[in-house]
Each structure stands twice: as structure tokens, then as C-alpha cells.
Scaffold this motif. Structure first.
Motif, PDB file in Angstrom:
ATOM      1  N   PRO A 245      31.297  35.984  34.643  1.00  0.00           N
ATOM      2  CA  PRO A 245      31.760  36.693  33.442  1.00  0.00           C
ATOM      3  C   PRO A 245      31.286  38.145  33.436  1.00  0.00           C
ATOM      4  N   LYS A 246      32.135  39.047  32.938  1.00  0.00           N
ATOM      5  CA  LYS A 246      31.801  40.467  32.854  1.00  0.00           C
ATOM      6  C   LYS A 246      32.249  40.983  31.490  1.00  0.00           C
ATOM      7  N   LYS A 247      31.709  42.135  31.098  1.00  0.00           N
ATOM      8  CA  LYS A 247      32.140  42.726  29.825  1.00  0.00           C
ATOM      9  C   LYS A 247      33.509  43.357  29.956  1.00  0.00           C
ATOM     10  N   VAL A 248      33.762  43.947  31.124  1.00  0.00           N
ATOM     11  CA  VAL A 248      35.014  44.686  31.294  1.00  0.00           C
ATOM     12  C   VAL A 248      35.476  44.624  32.749  1.00  0.00           C
ATOM     13  N   ILE A 249      36.782  44.583  32.929  1.00  0.00           N
ATOM     14  CA  ILE A 249      37.360  44.694  34.273  1.00  0.00           C
ATOM     15  C   ILE A 249      38.223  45.959  34.259  1.00  0.00           C
ATOM     16  N   LYS A 250      37.934  46.841  35.205  1.00  0.00           N
ATOM     17  CA  LYS A 250      38.551  48.172  35.142  1.00  0.00           C
ATOM     18  C   LYS A 250      39.722  48.335  36.100  1.00  0.00           C
ATOM     19  N   THR A 251      40.390  49.485  35.928  1.00  0.00           N
ATOM     20  CA  THR A 251      41.509  49.847  36.797  1.00  0.00           C
ATOM     21  C   THR A 251      41.202  49.566  38.267  1.00  0.00           C
ATOM     22  N   GLY A 252      42.144  48.946  38.937  1.00  0.00           N
ATOM     23  CA  GLY A 252      42.016  48.737  40.374  1.00  0.00           C
ATOM     24  C   GLY A 252      41.393  47.400  40.738  1.00  0.00           C
ATOM     25  N   ASP A 253      40.706  46.801  39.783  1.00  0.00           N
ATOM     26  CA  ASP A 253      39.982  45.576  40.131  1.00  0.00           C
ATOM     27  C   ASP A 253      40.800  44.318  39.810  1.00  0.00           C
ATOM     28  N   VAL A 254      40.284  43.202  40.298  1.00  0.00           N
ATOM     29  CA  VAL A 254      40.935  41.909  40.143  1.00  0.00           C
ATOM     30  C   VAL A 254      39.996  41.016  39.345  1.00  0.00           C
ATOM     31  N   GLY A 255      40.529  40.178  38.455  1.00  0.00           N
ATOM     32  CA  GLY A 255      39.640  39.313  37.683  1.00  0.00           C
ATOM     33  C   GLY A 255      40.356  38.107  37.111  1.00  0.00           C
ATOM     34  N   TYR A 256      39.601  37.360  36.322  1.00  0.00           N
ATOM     35  CA  TYR A 256      40.195  36.209  35.636  1.00  0.00           C
ATOM     36  C   TYR A 256      40.048  36.391  34.136  1.00  0.00           C
ATOM     37  N   LEU A 257      40.881  35.673  33.403  1.00  0.00           N
ATOM     38  CA  LEU A 257      40.918  35.795  31.953  1.00  0.00           C
ATOM     39  C   LEU A 257      41.041  34.401  31.369  1.00  0.00           C
ATOM     40  N   ILE A 258      40.262  34.161  30.303  1.00  0.00           N
ATOM     41  CA  ILE A 258      40.399  32.886  29.598  1.00  0.00           C
ATOM     42  C   ILE A 258      40.684  33.174  28.136  1.00  0.00           C
ATOM     43  N   THR A 259      41.743  32.548  27.632  1.00  0.00           N
ATOM     44  CA  THR A 259      42.171  32.838  26.269  1.00  0.00           C
ATOM     45  C   THR A 259      42.282  31.577  25.429  1.00  0.00           C
ATOM     46  N   GLY A 260      41.995  30.436  26.024  1.00  0.00           N
ATOM     47  CA  GLY A 260      42.157  29.193  25.277  1.00  0.00           C
ATOM     48  C   GLY A 260      43.563  28.616  25.352  1.00  0.00           C
ATOM     49  N   ILE A 261      44.430  29.209  26.179  1.00  0.00           N
ATOM     50  CA  ILE A 261      45.777  28.651  26.374  1.00  0.00           C
ATOM     51  C   ILE A 261      45.644  27.272  27.016  1.00  0.00           C
ATOM     52  N   LYS A 262      46.376  26.298  26.461  1.00  0.00           N
ATOM     53  CA  LYS A 262      46.209  24.929  26.930  1.00  0.00           C
ATOM     54  C   LYS A 262      47.338  24.446  27.837  1.00  0.00           C
ATOM     55  N   GLU A 263      48.395  25.242  27.944  1.00  0.00           N
ATOM     56  CA  GLU A 263      49.532  24.794  28.756  1.00  0.00           C
ATOM     57  C   GLU A 263      49.895  25.817  29.809  1.00  0.00           C
ATOM     58  N   ALA A 264      50.039  25.326  31.040  1.00  0.00           N
ATOM     59  CA  ALA A 264      50.330  26.222  32.153  1.00  0.00           C
ATOM     60  C   ALA A 264      51.591  27.043  31.914  1.00  0.00           C
ATOM     61  N   LYS A 265      52.575  26.467  31.204  1.00  0.00           N
ATOM     62  CA  LYS A 265      53.845  27.190  31.098  1.00  0.00           C
ATOM     63  C   LYS A 265      53.786  28.399  30.170  1.00  0.00           C
ATOM     64  N   GLU A 266      52.701  28.541  29.403  1.00  0.00           N
ATOM     65  CA  GLU A 266      52.568  29.737  28.555  1.00  0.00           C
ATOM     66  C   GLU A 266      52.231  30.976  29.372  1.00  0.00           C
ATOM     67  N   VAL A 267      51.665  30.765  30.562  1.00  0.00           N
ATOM     68  CA  VAL A 267      51.286  31.893  31.407  1.00  0.00           C
ATOM     69  C   VAL A 267      52.291  31.981  32.544  1.00  0.00           C
ATOM     70  N   LYS A 268      52.941  33.132  32.657  1.00  0.00           N
ATOM     71  CA  LYS A 268      53.960  33.263  33.683  1.00  0.00           C
ATOM     72  C   LYS A 268      53.506  34.229  34.765  1.00  0.00           C
ATOM     73  N   VAL A 269      53.467  33.713  35.994  1.00  0.00           N
ATOM     74  CA  VAL A 269      53.115  34.573  37.115  1.00  0.00           C
ATOM     75  C   VAL A 269      54.122  35.712  37.203  1.00  0.00           C
TER      76      VAL A 269
END
Ligand code: GTP
Length: 597
Positions: A245-269
């Protein structure tokens, strides 16, 4: 930002992508001994067993080059054509790519198709000649092939062995020296590309992203542009072997995000993440909804398991957004689901997961592609035909269209003849033939997708003695002369055995289907006629002859335990059967059309 490098590895299947990725993690000290597993990136059991990277993942490495610390983000890409949209999104998140070529196998179809994707996204390509340790390696020749393909110098190609570790240092240095640092503006509104998502049963959906502009902070109110939904960034972080976990992910970098979404279909690649209050005006281009290519019915073997099957499929869909399904019913099989898959591999995976993870025993019906039919009354509005029974009555039909693909096949010059014959048999039209080298030829065909869904891969392997690789991309719908071939058992149509076939193949395939079913359907106390029909017209017929002997006749009525054993055995054999009318049909029969040759 100037010390970040984002790259992916592209390769034809089995050229050593995962093994090389492991080596890079090792060399940068990103893995402790305890964490080491043979195929580190392939975390799903199924993936490990099949040796296929089904879902792309990302991982961050730290590396010191000339005394300066660098962050290397490796974005892994899936190798199979069923998942090619995910490859293109992963590629869009990078500035560079390692192009791995097997020193024994040389350039193959997916080497080229992935390379084109990388070049379209202006990636810097670092060619790597892998497996030089193999006795069968042809380093000089294959280097020449790579030089021809890329127009680079032979000295740009890094000889390597993911097995022995040769060349790994050179690859790391090349990543830093040749791949450009990310561009982007920190002060602009957030613009991040979703290149993957993974379902975690405890944390909900984990979204993997690359920040193109701006930054994403913990707690930020964000918006997914394609779906229009907003969330709070409960957690953001970097992807090391574990999530950090980090406080911030800046321009150029790669990271993960957790928002509490429970269904895969809500997130679209492919979607763009932005700030909810101060959104970017630029949605990242090229976003598309992934469409299923192959459809099949999935039915419980035991009709009473329908509700269990529904809840299993719903759970599967939570973590595999590319699976679509809706209830359907079949006169023969009762209640089940019509499911859409990315391809045949995806279908097999879903079937396997239903059985392994949910303990379901299912019957899968003949797969088909998605057709569009137009009626005489309305020649403009297509009727979607995902199931042979959806085809409108031929008397009222104007036309049917079927999906076509552009197929690219690379083979040895010796096999051009047999490969061409196969493609023509499969209704393909050759559009191009290029000699990559005097021995190696790339053939391009326009072909109906339906023809490759069935036994195409196996046939191609046979006619080329294994020396052919294959890749394809959809090119749209084209008119086609299709008929619905029904199968009648004991004079009753078994709807789950119906298939949509091209008129020219219908007679031949109908005949073969009858022959195959004759092999598969067990004999019973009466004759079972098997017929193939187009409308009211019977086009083929076979008969399963009546059984003469009683299975227990051999037991002289005496040995009761032996008799019970026989009956038990019979009962077990029945598990995978479906009773349709008074005929028992084994599971294999429903897939018989796939294995006619
Ligand atoms: P997918 O993940 O399925 O796309 O395949 P891949 O390209 O990642 O290939 P993978 O890393 O699974 O390697 C395929 C096979 O080649 C494995 O059996 C590896 O052990 C082997 N292999 C990989 N690199 C080398 C190498 O440098 N030398 C030798 N001899 N074998 C290698």
C-alpha cells in the motif's frame, strides 16, 4: 519519473516468457527463496498445470544501474489468442517490450501479431534470442530472421537462456538504456489506464492501472469513464510480489486499486480512471467491450442441479467478467444456460472450473459462433443467433451473416500445399503469401470463424507435422449460406444436437455425425434410428442395433454379488448420460460434431 521503466514481454506460446520473467525477478532480488515457485507469475492452479498465462499480471522490480536506483514494472501478457484484447491493453501500458524468440523455433504467428500490436503502440522493441542453450538452437539463422523482421542490427539481438541465466544482465541493462522513461504531466487531471483486474474473494476486485497523467491518492474520489461509475480509492499501492500500500501513485507508475467493487464485470479492462470532480477530457482511446466469440449450452447432468449450476455460474462470473450466460431451455436437456466464451480454450477452462471448484457435472452442447439473420420483412435489423434454434424459419429469411477472421499462418515452405488445401476446405480465401525466409512462409487467409472453432488447430498440426503456427483477428460479418442440420433419435428431434452448417458441408457433416453417434450411443433393447435432417428432408441415416443379451445373463442368476457389481458398474456408467425420450445419450455425443475427423 525518469527512473521508471514500464515494459512487457511478448512471445509466441512456449518461447519462454514466464521462465524469463522469473529470471528477471530473481536477478533483481524481487523474490526471496521461500517465495520462489517454479512459475511464479502463473498463480492460478489451472494456469500452472496448463503452463499458460491466462490473466496478465504486473510486478515491480528495483534495480541499480550505474549507481542509480530504477523501478522496473513488468506487465505480463497472456499468450493465447482467446485473450488477445488483454495483450493489447497490457501493451498500451508500456513504453517497451522484450520480444522473445525461441532460438530453435524462430519467429511464429504470435511473435508477429504481438509485435504488430507493440509497434502500433510505438513501443521500443528489445529482441531476445532465448533458449540458446538448446542443442537444437540455430542462433545465427534465427538472429537473421529477427533482423529481417525488425530491420534492426544483429548486435541489437540479445542471446539469452532463461534456463541457465545467460544474457539476463544484458537484458536488464537494455531495459534501462533502450526503453524510454514514461512521459506525462503530474499537474494534469488524473488519467490512468486499466490494463487488468483480478477478483479477490476477500477484498473484492483489484484493479491494475498505469497512470498516464496526474496522480491517484488513497481516499480520492474517482470515476471510471466507460462505465460512468464513481468510487473512493480505499487503497492504492504498488505491485511487488505482495501488494504494497502507498499514499499516492504518480504519473508514469503502475499500481493497484481497491474500491470495494464486488463484481468483476464492473471493472472493464481498457477503461480510463479519472478524478470524479476534476475529470480529464481525454478518455484513453481504443477501449472496447470484449465480446464473446463462441457460444454453447451448459446443462446440469442431473436436472435437479439447475439452481446449483446457476449459483456456480454467478460466482464464476464474479471473477471472470468475460463469461456471459443466460438461461435457456432445451426440449432434450431441460433447463440450462447459453454461455458466451472468448474462444474454445476459455470454454474448456470454464467447464473445468465448474467441475473442479464447484463440483458440478455438466453437459456442454455443440459450440457455435454468433450469427446474424435478417428476415424478408425486415432486411435491416439483425436477429442475433447464438443458438441454432434461434435461426428464423428459412421461408421467411432474407440472409444470414457469419463472423469472418483474418488468419495468419506461418509454416515451412514444404507444407504450403497441405496448409492451403486445409484452409480452402475450411472455406478460406488466400489473401497473401510472403516468404519470410526461403524456408518459412506466412500465409494470410480470410476465413469464417466457425471453421476454426472446431477441429482446425488439430488438423493444422497434422498437415504441417507440427511446423505451423496460427493466429487470427476478427474482420467483421459476411453473408453466408447456412442451414440448420437437426439430428433425430428414434424419430425425435434432439434440439441440443442441432448445428448450423454451411450448405456445402451439411451433407457430409450430417453423415459423419450419424456415424459418430452410432459409435457413441449405447445399444438398448430396441433399434435406434439416427437421422440427420435439413427441415423435413432426411440427409443421412444410421441405426444402433438392438441389444440381444441381458447384461446380467452371464451370471446364471446365481452369484448375487457379481450381479450387483455389474449393475453398479452400469449405474456408474450412466452418470454422464442423459435420457432423451427413451434413448440414453452420453456426454461425448453432444460434442461429437467437434471430433468428426
Ligand atoms: P506461456 O506462459 O504459456 O505463454 O509460455 P511461455 O512463453 O511463458 O513459456 P514458458 O516460460 O512456460 O516456457 C516454455 C518451456 O520452455 C518450459 O518448459 C521452459 O522450461 C522452457 N524454457 C524456457 N526458457 C528456456 C531456455 O532458455 N532454455 C531451455 N532449454 N528451455 C527453456
Amino acid at each position: 519519473m525518469k527512473n521508471i521503466r514500464n515494459f512487457c514481454i511478448i512471445a509466441h506460446i512456449d518461447h519462454g516468457k514466464s521462465t524469463l520473467a522469473d529470471r528477471l525477478l530473481d536477478a533483481t532480488g524481487s523474490v526471496t527463496a521461500r517465495e520462489k515457485q517454479e512459475q511464479l507469475l502463473d498463480s492460478m492452479d489451472l494456469e500452472r498445470e496448463r503452463g499458460i498465462t491466462i490473466k496478465s499480471h504486473a510486478i515491480q522490480m528495483n534495480y541499480i544501474h550505474n549507481g542509480e536506483p530504477y523501478i522496473l514494472n513488468l506487465i505480463d501478457t497472456p499468450g493465447h489468442v482467446d485473450f488477445s484484447y488483454e495483450v493489447s491493453r497490457s501493451i498500451a501500458a508500456c513504453e517497451g517490450a522484450l520480444l522473445i524468440v525461441d532460438a530453435a523455433q524462430s519467429i511464429q504467428a504470435q511473435t508477429i501479431s504481438n509485435l504488430y500490436l507493440a509497434l502500433e503502440n510505438d513501443l521500443e522493441i528489445i529482441p531476445v534470442l532465448n533458449k540458446v542453450d538448446l542443442p537444437s538452437a540455430n542462433p545465427e539463422e534465427v538472429t537473421d530472421d529477427i533482423v529481417d523482421l525488425l530491420g534492426c542490427n544483429a548486435s541489437d539481438v540479445i542471446p539469452a537462456s532463461a534456463k541457465t541465466g545467460l544474457g539476463i544482465q544484458e537484458i536488464l541493462d537494455a531495459i534501462i538504456e533502450r526503453i524510454p522513461a514514461p512521459k506525462g504531466v503530474v499537474d494534469e487531471p488524473l488519467q490512468a489506464l486499466i490494463f487488468d483486474s483480478v477478483y479477490n474473494p476477500f477484498r473484492g476486485v483489484e484493479t491494475y492501472f498505469r497512470v498516464l497523467n496526474g496522480e491517484i491518492t488513497k481516499g480520492q474520489h474517482i470515476k471510471f469513464m466507460a462505465t460512468g461509475k464513481t468510487y473512493y480509492a480505499d487503497e492504492v499501492g504498488t505491485l511487488n510480489l505482495k501488494q504494497t500500500p502507498k499514499k499516492v501513485i504518480k504519473t508514469g507508475d503502475v499500481g493497484y486499486l481497491i474500491t470495494g467493487i464486488k463484481e468483476a464485470k464492473e471493472v472493464k479492462v481498457g477503461d480510463t480512471i479519472t478524478d470524479a470532480k476534476n475529470p480529464t477530457t481525454n478518455m484513453i482511446e481504443g477501449f472496447e467491450d470484449v465480446k464473446p466469440m463462441v457460444f454453447a449450452g451448459i446443462y446440469p447432468v442431473d436436472t435437479e442441479d439447475y439452481e446449483d449450476l446457476r449459483s456456480s455460474m454467478e460466482k464464476l462470473q464474479l471473477n471472470d467478467a468475460s463469461l456471459v450466460f443466460q438461461p435457456e431451455s432445451s426440449a432434450a436437456l431441460g433447463f440450462g444456460f447459453r454461455c458466451g466464451f472468448l474462444g474454445m480454450l476459455h470454454l474448456e477452462i470454464i467447464q473445468e472450473r465448474l467441475e473442479r471448484e464447484f463440483d458440478m457435472t455438466v453437459i456442454t452442447t455443440v459450440p457455435n459462433v454468433s450469427y446474424q439473420a435478417y428476415t424478408i420483412k425486415d432486411k435491416e435489423t439483425p436477429i442475433l443467433v447464438n443458438n441454432p434454434s434461434d435461426l428464423p424459419d428459412p421461408s421467411g429469411m432474407d440472409r444470414v451473416e457469419e463472423p469472418f477472421i483474418k488468419a495468419s499462418i506461418i509454416t515451412k515452405a514444404d507444407f504450403v500445399g497441405p496448409v492451403m488445401s486445409l484452409c480452402i476446405e475450411k472455406r478460406g480465401q488466400i489473401t497473401n503469401q510472403t516468404y519470410l525466409t526461403p524456408e518459412r512462409v506466412e500465409l494470410s487467409f480470410d476465413m469464417p470463424l466457425a471453421e476454426i472453432v472446431f477441429d482446425f488447430y488439430d488438423r493444422l498440426k497434422t498437415v504441417s507435422k507440427g511446423y505451423a503456427s496460427f493466429d487470427y483477428a476478427p474482420i467483421g460479418m459476411r453473408a453466408s449460406h447456412l442451414v440448420k442440420v437437426d439430428v433425430l433419435l428414434n424419430a425425435n428431434v434432439v434440439d441440443a444436437l442441432s448445428a448450423l452448417l454451411h450448405k456445402d458441408n451439411a451433407y457430409d457433416i450430417g453423415k459423419k455425425m450419424c456415424e459418430k453417434l452410432k459409435e457413441l450411443i449405447p445399444r438398448q433393447q430396441f433399434d435406434i434410428p439416427i437421422q440427420a435432417a435439413i427441415g423435413a428432408k432426411i440427409i443421412a441415416r444410421e441405426t444402433v442395433k438392438a441389444l440381444r443379451k441381458d447384461v446380467t445373463a452371464k451370471c446364471y442368476g446365481g452369484d448375487i454379488s457379481r450381479k450387483r457389481k455389474l449393475l453398479e458398474k452400469q449405474k456408474k456408467g450412466k452418470k454422464r448420460m442423459r435420457q432423451v425420450g427413451n434413448v440414453e445419450i452420453p456426454q461425448e455425443a453432444f460434442m461429437a460434431v467437434l471430433k468428426l475427423n
